[in-house]
Design a protein around this motif. Structure first.
Motif, PDB file in Angstrom:
ATOM      1  N   ARG B  24       0.825  -1.192   0.000  1.00  0.00           N
ATOM      2  CA  ARG B  24       0.000   0.000   0.000  1.00  0.00           C
ATOM      3  C   ARG B  24       0.877   1.267   0.000  1.00  0.00           C
ATOM      4  O   ARG B  24       0.643   2.205  -0.759  1.00  0.00           O
ATOM      5  CB  ARG B  24      -0.878  -0.043   1.258  1.00  0.00           C
ATOM      6  N   ALA B  25       1.935   1.233   0.807  1.00  0.00           N
ATOM      7  CA  ALA B  25       2.799   2.416   0.925  1.00  0.00           C
ATOM      8  C   ALA B  25       3.504   2.717  -0.399  1.00  0.00           C
ATOM      9  O   ALA B  25       3.590   3.881  -0.812  1.00  0.00           O
ATOM     10  CB  ALA B  25       3.822   2.199   2.031  1.00  0.00           C
ATOM     11  N   ASP B  26       3.990   1.686  -1.089  1.00  0.00           N
ATOM     12  CA  ASP B  26       4.668   1.908  -2.369  1.00  0.00           C
ATOM     13  C   ASP B  26       3.701   2.465  -3.407  1.00  0.00           C
ATOM     14  O   ASP B  26       4.043   3.360  -4.183  1.00  0.00           O
ATOM     15  CB  ASP B  26       5.287   0.604  -2.888  1.00  0.00           C
ATOM     16  N   LEU B  27       2.485   1.916  -3.419  1.00  0.00           N
ATOM     17  CA  LEU B  27       1.501   2.401  -4.387  1.00  0.00           C
ATOM     18  C   LEU B  27       1.163   3.871  -4.116  1.00  0.00           C
ATOM     19  O   LEU B  27       1.099   4.689  -5.030  1.00  0.00           O
ATOM     20  CB  LEU B  27       0.225   1.554  -4.316  1.00  0.00           C
ATOM     21  N   GLN B  28       0.952   4.181  -2.850  1.00  0.00           N
ATOM     22  CA  GLN B  28       0.609   5.566  -2.514  1.00  0.00           C
ATOM     23  C   GLN B  28       1.744   6.520  -2.867  1.00  0.00           C
ATOM     24  O   GLN B  28       1.515   7.629  -3.336  1.00  0.00           O
ATOM     25  CB  GLN B  28       0.283   5.671  -1.021  1.00  0.00           C
ATOM     26  N   PHE B  29       2.954   6.066  -2.640  1.00  0.00           N
ATOM     27  CA  PHE B  29       4.124   6.885  -2.968  1.00  0.00           C
ATOM     28  C   PHE B  29       4.183   7.160  -4.470  1.00  0.00           C
ATOM     29  O   PHE B  29       4.257   8.307  -4.915  1.00  0.00           O
ATOM     30  CB  PHE B  29       5.377   6.137  -2.483  1.00  0.00           C
ATOM     31  N   LEU B  30       4.089   6.096  -5.257  1.00  0.00           N
ATOM     32  CA  LEU B  30       4.194   6.261  -6.709  1.00  0.00           C
ATOM     33  C   LEU B  30       3.000   6.998  -7.295  1.00  0.00           C
ATOM     34  O   LEU B  30       3.132   7.776  -8.239  1.00  0.00           O
ATOM     35  CB  LEU B  30       4.341   4.891  -7.383  1.00  0.00           C
ATOM     36  N   ASN B  31       1.825   6.763  -6.734  1.00  0.00           N
ATOM     37  CA  ASN B  31       0.638   7.418  -7.293  1.00  0.00           C
ATOM     38  C   ASN B  31       0.712   8.946  -7.178  1.00  0.00           C
ATOM     39  O   ASN B  31       0.074   9.657  -7.930  1.00  0.00           O
ATOM     40  CB  ASN B  31      -0.632   6.919  -6.601  1.00  0.00           C
ATOM     41  N   ARG B  32       1.508   9.396  -6.210  1.00  0.00           N
ATOM     42  CA  ARG B  32       1.588  10.851  -6.058  1.00  0.00           C
ATOM     43  C   ARG B  32       2.637  11.490  -6.947  1.00  0.00           C
ATOM     44  O   ARG B  32       2.562  12.669  -7.234  1.00  0.00           O
ATOM     45  CB  ARG B  32       1.857  11.202  -4.597  1.00  0.00           C
ATOM     46  N   ILE B  33       3.658  10.709  -7.326  1.00  0.00           N
ATOM     47  CA  ILE B  33       4.698  11.326  -8.152  1.00  0.00           C
ATOM     48  C   ILE B  33       4.691  10.791  -9.582  1.00  0.00           C
ATOM     49  O   ILE B  33       5.671  10.881 -10.308  1.00  0.00           O
ATOM     50  CB  ILE B  33       6.097  11.169  -7.508  1.00  0.00           C
ATOM     51  N   SER B  34       3.552  10.205  -9.965  1.00  0.00           N
ATOM     52  CA  SER B  34       3.391   9.760 -11.357  1.00  0.00           C
ATOM     53  C   SER B  34       1.915   9.897 -11.696  1.00  0.00           C
ATOM     54  O   SER B  34       1.107  10.199 -10.830  1.00  0.00           O
ATOM     55  CB  SER B  34       3.810   8.294 -11.505  1.00  0.00           C
ATOM     56  N   TYR B  35       1.589   9.646 -12.960  1.00  0.00           N
ATOM     57  CA  TYR B  35       0.171   9.591 -13.319  1.00  0.00           C
ATOM     58  C   TYR B  35      -0.362   8.192 -13.049  1.00  0.00           C
ATOM     59  O   TYR B  35      -1.036   7.593 -13.877  1.00  0.00           O
ATOM     60  CB  TYR B  35      -0.014   9.946 -14.789  1.00  0.00           C
ATOM     61  N   GLY B  36      -0.050   7.648 -11.911  1.00  0.00           N
ATOM     62  CA  GLY B  36      -0.547   6.320 -11.550  1.00  0.00           C
ATOM     63  C   GLY B  36       0.528   5.260 -11.699  1.00  0.00           C
ATOM     64  O   GLY B  36       1.166   5.137 -12.745  1.00  0.00           O
ATOM     65  N   SER B 135       6.259   7.128 -20.491  1.00  0.00           N
ATOM     66  CA  SER B 135       7.639   7.397 -20.093  1.00  0.00           C
ATOM     67  C   SER B 135       7.999   6.617 -18.833  1.00  0.00           C
ATOM     68  O   SER B 135       7.205   6.540 -17.894  1.00  0.00           O
ATOM     69  CB  SER B 135       7.846   8.884 -19.827  1.00  0.00           C
ATOM     70  N   PRO B 136       9.221   6.043 -18.789  1.00  0.00           N
ATOM     71  CA  PRO B 136       9.664   5.408 -17.540  1.00  0.00           C
ATOM     72  C   PRO B 136      10.046   6.454 -16.490  1.00  0.00           C
ATOM     73  O   PRO B 136      10.422   6.092 -15.377  1.00  0.00           O
ATOM     74  CB  PRO B 136      10.885   4.590 -17.983  1.00  0.00           C
ATOM     75  N   HIS B 137       9.933   7.733 -16.847  1.00  0.00           N
ATOM     76  CA  HIS B 137      10.223   8.812 -15.897  1.00  0.00           C
ATOM     77  C   HIS B 137       8.989   9.692 -15.727  1.00  0.00           C
ATOM     78  O   HIS B 137       8.943  10.826 -16.202  1.00  0.00           O
ATOM     79  CB  HIS B 137      11.418   9.635 -16.384  1.00  0.00           C
ATOM     80  N   PRO B 138       7.980   9.145 -15.066  1.00  0.00           N
ATOM     81  CA  PRO B 138       6.683   9.834 -15.060  1.00  0.00           C
ATOM     82  C   PRO B 138       6.686  11.161 -14.300  1.00  0.00           C
ATOM     83  O   PRO B 138       5.897  12.046 -14.612  1.00  0.00           O
ATOM     84  CB  PRO B 138       5.745   8.830 -14.392  1.00  0.00           C
ATOM     85  N   LEU B 139       7.616  11.314 -13.337  1.00  0.00           N
ATOM     86  CA  LEU B 139       7.624  12.568 -12.572  1.00  0.00           C
ATOM     87  C   LEU B 139       7.918  13.762 -13.478  1.00  0.00           C
ATOM     88  O   LEU B 139       7.264  14.804 -13.384  1.00  0.00           O
ATOM     89  CB  LEU B 139       8.650  12.488 -11.433  1.00  0.00           C
ATOM     90  N   GLN B 140       8.872  13.618 -14.375  1.00  0.00           N
ATOM     91  CA  GLN B 140       9.207  14.749 -15.244  1.00  0.00           C
ATOM     92  C   GLN B 140       8.035  15.088 -16.171  1.00  0.00           C
ATOM     93  O   GLN B 140       7.864  16.237 -16.572  1.00  0.00           O
ATOM     94  CB  GLN B 140      10.476  14.461 -16.058  1.00  0.00           C
ATOM     95  N   GLU B 141       7.225  14.091 -16.490  1.00  0.00           N
ATOM     96  CA  GLU B 141       6.076  14.361 -17.354  1.00  0.00           C
ATOM     97  C   GLU B 141       4.982  15.098 -16.579  1.00  0.00           C
ATOM     98  O   GLU B 141       4.326  15.999 -17.103  1.00  0.00           O
ATOM     99  CB  GLU B 141       5.541  13.067 -17.963  1.00  0.00           C
TER     100      GLU B 141
END
Lengths: 399, 507
Positions: B24-36, B135-141
């Motif tokens: 859950r923690a990893d998903l929440q982390f990634l969901n905030r700095i990517s488009y999912g 993109s494998p770098h979703p944060l920059q997008e």
């Protein structure tokens, strides 16, 4: 320009008196539509101070030509001081002549940021300037709350709920950008309602699905059609017609709000023709169509049109105008005491400009709203104080 | 009975992904700095650890690592090979040709050119969307959206029509994780902004305040950042002469005149008189240096550090971010001379960012909602038709490049959560699943009247991958949501309900 009379006696009339002269709404109840012109429309190009030489000196290329000349673009005189832009001849001027329009120049809020966004928020929240903005509720939401139990409710004709309708009472919004064909099957709606039960979005989710059921596919089509193509103000005519139909037929939608953009004319705004005149015509035609659509209910309908602030009185270096202060507010309605210019006025001259650049604000928009609400709904002191805290209801004699 | 079905569903899901069940923690982390979060992002996170992952993602990677199919899709877009100078020449040629035309011909020609430009602008949207989804770098997008929105221009204002592509690609995107000052300067020197906020027409004795005001109110200091109307007027005078040059002459500088691409500083249009700006005296200059000094002053102003820190925190952390985190971010911004990556690092490393109380509480804006739905349903797949995506965003009130006003779109729940928004999301969720065939055939094929069997084939080639999706969402779902989902009939109804669930509205 001649110095105008100040407002007549009763200006700061006691609320008790206001309440005694309650406006008589018909059997179908009353309707209120607030129209927000986002971007600060140039009121001096709509309600033209034609007797002022200072106006013509200040606006060498964008002033609207004086009435009386043979110029078909000449403004249409309303009285010795004021005239209307010819672009609204068939719409607003016709309403004015049948005593269904009032203009209040020198009006606005006390915001001094000259920021569109701050000033719009302040105006929608119905607050005075100075303190931090309190986003917990807007004045139309508080009005709906104050009227609860009186068969009236709010509806926002906007893409999303803007500050004016934020607050304790859930208010639905209907945007013009829907897909009329898209309908949730009953089964999905039930499952979704169950997904949201007990969550903080539950009210929005269910009221969204409910509202969609209330609006016929035909009307949805018309609304979606109207938002295609033309710019905001020009598309407004068909939108206003759809709004009229809905507000006329649904007493639950008796207090409406709609916004129209495209007024931030820093460059080449034009005068009797051009970008701004086109927008004014679109807007005014829309409101005339709305009036027609309301039918007999127009008699007990009030439309208020305002903008977050006015524009510089002098034109800028690009045949446009920059952010200013005071502006002209309008009130329309089939049963108002119209065909008048209302509110406090002052002679137009350099000495009377606010900060030597803008029209001053002599008529607080909240005092106009308080006057309308007191008369339309018979709100007492306490209720008005909750809807528009700190506003002084003054007697503009409109309703 | 229901409970049994739920148990079975979970069992099936678990069997599919047993070894790699994300937390859950990893998903929440990634969901905030990517488009999912996608399986690919989770794998990178696992391999690098949070610190390593962030270190990698806080640098700009361009199109590195984009799937080959997506790279060639982008490369094949006509807009990718078009320079704004060429488009300006095209406009000039059209103007010259118009001299010999009748009024009707002129109208037709103007319409054709507008259509051509709006096709180019649609390609900018296709490029943006392909990157956001793949993109494998979703944060920059995400940050490309964020900074474009911060320095918003409207695609349908005058010449912005043909400047949009270059604005995003050169003024915004390369700087999204760089120095704020470089970004601000690139924006100021881009003709799209100069046209959009009218500075192209701001000149000595013909002053226009539009850009000067928004540059302080919206781009740097914030509305209560400590400037006055007199500062707006002074900055407007300082900015006189910064405009555009469509002459096609070569770049360079001569006698204070300075041209780069379509940007030009013209000393003849510059008010070189003395000014007082933000309490500093500006003796006046006949070259670009006065503007650079004003930009430096704005970038290093403490209000700018606070304003930018708050806006980033609102986007990534909470609608009303805690003061402590804001102060640390603003300090990082100041100490790094406006380094955006360092400012974000201070946020992502903060206690608040890993605090579960802040996780899953940001209401997705329409762009985040739509992109995250597509990433969940069709990860790694290049869409062939972006029209339904653009239509969805327009319906939800957030068309990309379609914000008319310079404030950009709102970043908070109050800006998006409304009854109409909710019901539209429910309808669109059904469409993204049920009408998925339309995403994977070209818009030209649809316009030509596609054979329904072909749509069906496109649809059947992409069955709803329930087990894979379940692994990416179920750790986030409430008991009530799971219970309701267990009543779904078939994978499609189930997937549409997942996208309609309250949990999926947040990140």
């Amino acid at each position: 320009m001649r110095r105008r009379d100040f407002m007549h006696a009763g200006l700061a009339g006691a609320l008790a008196l206001l309440n005694a002269r309650l406006w008589a709404a018909g059997p179908g109840g009353s309707r209120l539509l607030v129209v927000m012109l986002r971007g600060a429309y140039d009121g001096a190009s709509l309600l033209v101070p034609w007797a002022s030489d200072f106006y013509y000196r200040s606006r060498p290329t964008i002033a609207v030509p004086r009435p009386g000349s043979a110029d078909p673009n000449a403004a249409i005189a309303l009285d010795r001081d004021w005239a209307l832009n010819a672009a609204v001849r068939e719409s607003l001027h016709a309403l004015y002549m049948s005593k269904q329009a009032v203009f209040i120049p020198f009006s606005g809020s006390d915001d001094l940021s000259r920021s569109h966004f701050q000033a719009q928020d302040l105006m929608e929240l119905g607050q005075g300037a100075g303190g931090p903005l309190d986003y917990s509720s807007g004045y139309l939401n508080r009005l709906v709350e104050a009227l609860s139990g009186k068969a009236s409710g709010g509806v926002s004709f906007t893409n999303n709920l803007t500050p004016v309708f934020k607050g304790a009472v859930p208010v639905p919004n209907i945007s013009f950008k829907g897909n009329p064909k898209s309908r949730l099957p009953l089964r999905s709606a039930d499952l979704i309602a169950s997904l949201y039960e007990g969550t903080r979005l539950s009210g929005l989710a269910t009221s969204g699905m409910e509202t969609k059921k209330q609006v016929s596919e035909e009307l949805m089509n018309e609304m979606a059609e109207s938002s295609r193509g033309a710019g905001a103000a020009r598309a407004f005519e068909s939108q206003a017609r759809a709004i009229g139909k809905l507000m006329r037929d649904k007493p639950a939608y008796s207090i409406g709000f709609v916004d129209v953009g495209g007024w931030d004319t820093h460059v080449n705004q034009g005068s009797a023709e051009g970008a701004l005149a086109g927008n004014l015509a679109g807007l005014a035609n829309g409101l005339a169509a709305f009036a027609k659509e309301m039918g007999p209910l127009w008699k007990s309908t009030v439309v208020v049109v305002m903008s977050e602030f006015g524009r510089t009185f002098r034109e800028n270096g690009n045949r446009g105008s920059d952010h200013g202060h005071g502006n002209t507010l309008w009130v329309l309605g089939g049963g108002i005491a119209g065909g008048r210019i209302a509110g406090r006025q002052v002679a137009l001259g350099e000495a009377n400009l606010f900060q030597n650049r803008d029209l001053p604000v002599l008529n607080d928009y909240r005092s106009v709203l308080a006057h309308l609400f007191a008369r339309m709904y018979g709100l007492g002191d306490a209720a008005l104080g909750r809807v528009l805290p700190g506003a002084k209801a003054e007697d503009y004699g409109i309703v | 009975m229901r409970r049994a079905a739920l148990f079975l569903a979970l069992l099936v899901a678990a069997a599919g992904v047993s070894a790699q069940e994300p937390s859950r923690a990893d998903l929440q982390f990634l969901n905030r700095i990517s488009y999912g979060a996608t399986a690919q992002d989770l794998q990178a996170l696992r391999a690098l650890g949070r610190e390593g992952y962030l270190r990698r993602e806080l640098a700009f990677h361009g199109d590195e690592g984009l799937p080959a199919e997506a790279s060639s899709f982008i490369a094949a877009l006509p807009v990718s090979g078009t320079r704004p100078q060429d488009l300006a020449e095209q406009v000039k040629a059209a103007r010259r040709a118009a001299f010999a035309m009748s009024a009707d011909e002129k109208k037709d020609a103007a319409k054709r050119l507008r259509r051509e430009f709006s096709e180019l602008d649609f390609q900018v949207f296709e490029r943006r969307t392909a990157r956001a989804l793949l993109s494998p770098h979703p944060l920059q997008e995400m940050l490309t959206w964020f900074w474009f929105n911060h320095f918003n221009v409207f695609q349908n204002k005058k010449q912005v029509r043909f400047l949009l592509a270059d604005y995003e690609e050169r003024a915004i995107r390369p700087h999204v994780l760089g120095r704020f000052g470089d970004l601000l300067r690139a924006v100021l020197m881009h003709p799209a902004m100069l046209v959009y906020l009218d500075n192209a027409q701001n000149a000595k004795d013909a002053v226009n305040e539009n850009y000067a005001r928004e540059l302080m109110e919206l781009h740097t200091l914030g509305v209560n950042g400590g400037y006055t109307q007199a500062d707006v007027q002074a900055l407007a005078r300082i900015l006189t002469g910064a405009g555009i040059d469509l002459s096609g002459r070569p770049d360079g500088s001569r006698g204070g005149y300075f041209k780069q691409g379509l940007f030009a500083f013209d000393p003849a249009r510059h008010d070189s008189g003395a000014k007082v700006f933000l309490g500093r005296s500006f003796p006046g200059s006949r070259d670009f240096s006065e503007i650079e000094r004003a930009l430096d002053l704005l970038c290093r102003h403490p209000s700018t550090a606070k304003f930018i820190a708050r806006k980033l925190a609102v986007y990534f952390l909470a609608d009303d971010p805690p003061q402590e985190a804001l102060e640390r971010m603003a300090a990082a911004f100041r100490q790094s001379d406006g380094d955006i990556g360092a400012t974000l690092a201070a946020l992502f490393a903060s206690r608040e960012f890993t605090d579960p109380a802040y996780a899953g509480r940001k209401f997705k804006d329409p762009v985040q909602y739509v992109y995250s739905a597509l990433r969940l349903l069709y990860p790694g797949q290049v869409l062939r038709n972006y029209r339904p995506v653009a239509a969805a965003l327009a319906q939800l009130g957030e068309p990309v490049y379609g914000r008319q006003t310079p404030d950009g779109y709102g970043l908070r729940e109050k800006d998006w959560a409304s009854s109409d928004q909710m019901v539209k999301r429910f309808e669109l969720a059904r469409g993204f699943v049920g009408a998925r065939g339309r995403l994977f055939v070209t818009k030209e094929a649809i316009d030509a009247g596609i054979d329904p069997r072909e749509l069906l084939r496109a649809r059947e080639a992409r069955p709803v991958e329930r087990a894979r999706i379940e692994a990416l969402v179920s750790p986030l779902l409430s008991r009530r949501t799971r219970e309701t989902l267990s009543r779904a009939e078939g994978a499609e109804e189930w997937a549409a309900l997942v996208l309609s669930s309250p949990e999926f509205m947040y990140r």
